[in-house]
Write an enzyme that holds these catalytic residues in place. Structure first.
Site, short mmCIF file in Angstrom:
data_model
loop_
_atom_site.label_atom_id
_atom_site.label_comp_id
_atom_site.label_asym_id
_atom_site.label_seq_id
_atom_site.Cartn_x
_atom_site.Cartn_y
_atom_site.Cartn_z
N GLU A 118 -2.23 -9.40 3.48
CA GLU A 118 -2.46 -9.90 4.84
C GLU A 118 -3.95 -9.99 5.17
O GLU A 118 -4.35 -10.66 6.12
CB GLU A 118 -1.75 -9.01 5.87
CG GLU A 118 -2.47 -7.74 6.28
CD GLU A 118 -2.50 -6.67 5.20
OE1 GLU A 118 -3.25 -5.70 5.35
OE2 GLU A 118 -1.75 -6.80 4.20
N CYS A 161 0.82 -1.21 0.00
CA CYS A 161 0.00 0.00 0.00
C CYS A 161 0.86 1.27 0.00
O CYS A 161 1.52 1.56 -0.98
CB CYS A 161 -0.98 -0.03 1.17
SG CYS A 161 -2.38 1.10 0.99
N HIS A 172 -3.79 -5.48 -0.08
CA HIS A 172 -3.43 -6.00 1.24
C HIS A 172 -3.43 -7.52 1.26
O HIS A 172 -4.47 -8.13 1.53
CB HIS A 172 -4.40 -5.46 2.29
CG HIS A 172 -4.20 -4.01 2.60
ND1 HIS A 172 -3.32 -3.57 3.56
CD2 HIS A 172 -4.76 -2.90 2.04
CE1 HIS A 172 -3.34 -2.24 3.59
NE2 HIS A 172 -4.21 -1.83 2.68
#
Length: 369
Positions: free
Chosen positions: A346, A259, A344
């Site tokens: 994660e 990001c 993202h």
């Protein structure tokens, strides 16, 4: 019907274009100005509320019912919440889930967040999609002409100003893994805790460094790898961090950016960024991995993007693109052992679709050893 609609105080949303929405107040009462954005995520509202990347913004949920499974400590992406305000169509007062530890109204009150509900969030979202992200104010004051004129002055003057220092750690923090094999420096621009968890569970001893850590401090730490986190705001506001990354490129340390970290490393390598009309925020963004020739569903939260054509050929190549608007979603660098993505991994939107990127980072560090 939400029972609180009968007794809740009337509240208003005033947009920069003069549009006024009338709704109800929940969470904390008062007045707040922020950048109005929307997220299309159908679940994960607690992760949204605790994502530091929303610092300075008033978040609108497009999914109509929020709060139905309550809140709990485990699902949070940070220790608190830094959103400026929160807008939903309907908030659930009676959540039902075996993991529930409280309700959304209590969460907002605890963290000092001003909320607004019972407005047409679909209409608000369409305005933002047509005209672009704009500033706005949530207030419990009836917006007569005099108040509205004064409010619009505040709204037009507002800017998300230097949010990264507000959300970054102040001192290094250590998170050892059981039988840790790799030493990772995670530079915190407003990191989501699941980034750290993904690294620790893969055998990384993680040290979280403040955003203003120097290149020499990182070199002295001698990590096996560097993790560049997500974070809020305009990447161009972080010139000190950009200069640090520019210096670290020559150190040839395996690096993975997510990001804002993706944007900062791109700028450090000579690329440029642009503000998107209304950004990518939600858990359903399609991204194509050009090397694998495969499209993944990803979780995203950003208002800026790297301009694909601006990535210097001498530095790297675009590795991922957005399936909707074809914007840059990743860069694979050729001048250093580094790669970055805009989305993202994660958050596992698939739910495991892009977790392979953490494994790729581990492999990169293994090669370095």
């Amino acid at each position: 019907m939400n029972l609180s609609s009968v007794t809740a105080k009337t509240a208003y949303l005033i947009l920069a274009d003069g549009t006024v929405f009338k709704g109800k107040s929940f969470g904390c009462e008062g007045e707040v100005v922020g950048e109005i954005v929307f997220t299309t995520a159908m679940t994960g509202y607690e992760e949204t509320l605790t994502d530091p990347s929303y610092c300075g913004q008033i978040v609108t949920q497009t999914f109509p019912l929020i709060g139905n499974y309550g809140v709990n400590e485990e699902d949070r992406e940070s220790g608190g919440s830094v959103v400026s305000g929160y807008i939903v169509r309907e908030h659930c007062q009676v959540p039902s889930n075996f993991r529930c530890e409280g309700d959304i109204d209590g969460f907002l009150k605890k963290h000092g967040i001003i909320g607004l509900y019972d407005i047409d969030t679909r209409r608000l979202t369409r305005i933002i999609r047509e005209t672009g992200v704009m500033n706005g104010m949530i207030t419990t004051h009836e917006p007569d002409e005099q108040f509205k004129a004064a409010a619009l002055e505040k709204i037009h003057a507002y800017r998300v100003d230097a949010p990264v220092p507000k959300v970054s750690v102040k001192q290094p923090e250590q998170y050892p893994a059981e039988n840790g094999k790799y030493k990772v420096a995670l530079i915190d621009y407003g990191y989501k805790h699941n980034i750290r968890r993904e690294l620790v569970q893969r055998g990384c001893d993680v040290t979280v460094f403040p955003h203003d850590v120097t290149a020499q401090q990182i070199k002295d730490f001698a990590p096996d790898g560097i993790m560049l986190s997500n974070g809020p705001g305009d990447p161009q506001d972080n010139q000190t961090s950009i200069n640090t990354l520019r210096e670290l490129i020559g150190a040839q340390i395996p690096t993975f950016g997510i990001c804002l970290g993706h944007q900062l490393l791109a700028i450090a390598n000579g690329a440029t960024t642009v503000k998107l009309k209304y950004g990518h925020r939600g858990g359903n963004q399609p991204v194509t991995d050009l090397d694998a020739d495969r499209t993944f569903i990803t979780s995203q939260n950003h208002g800026y993007a790297v301009v694909s054509e601006s990535v210097p050929e001498s530095a790297g190549v675009v590795s991922h693109i957005n399936g909707n608007d074809k914007t840059c979603e990743g860069v694979r660098y050729t001048n250093a052992p580094a790669f970055t993505v805009q989305f993202h991994p994660e958050a596992c939107g698939g739910p495991h679709d892009t977790a392979y990127l953490f494994d790729k980072f581990i492999a990169l560090m293994g090669e370095g050893k």
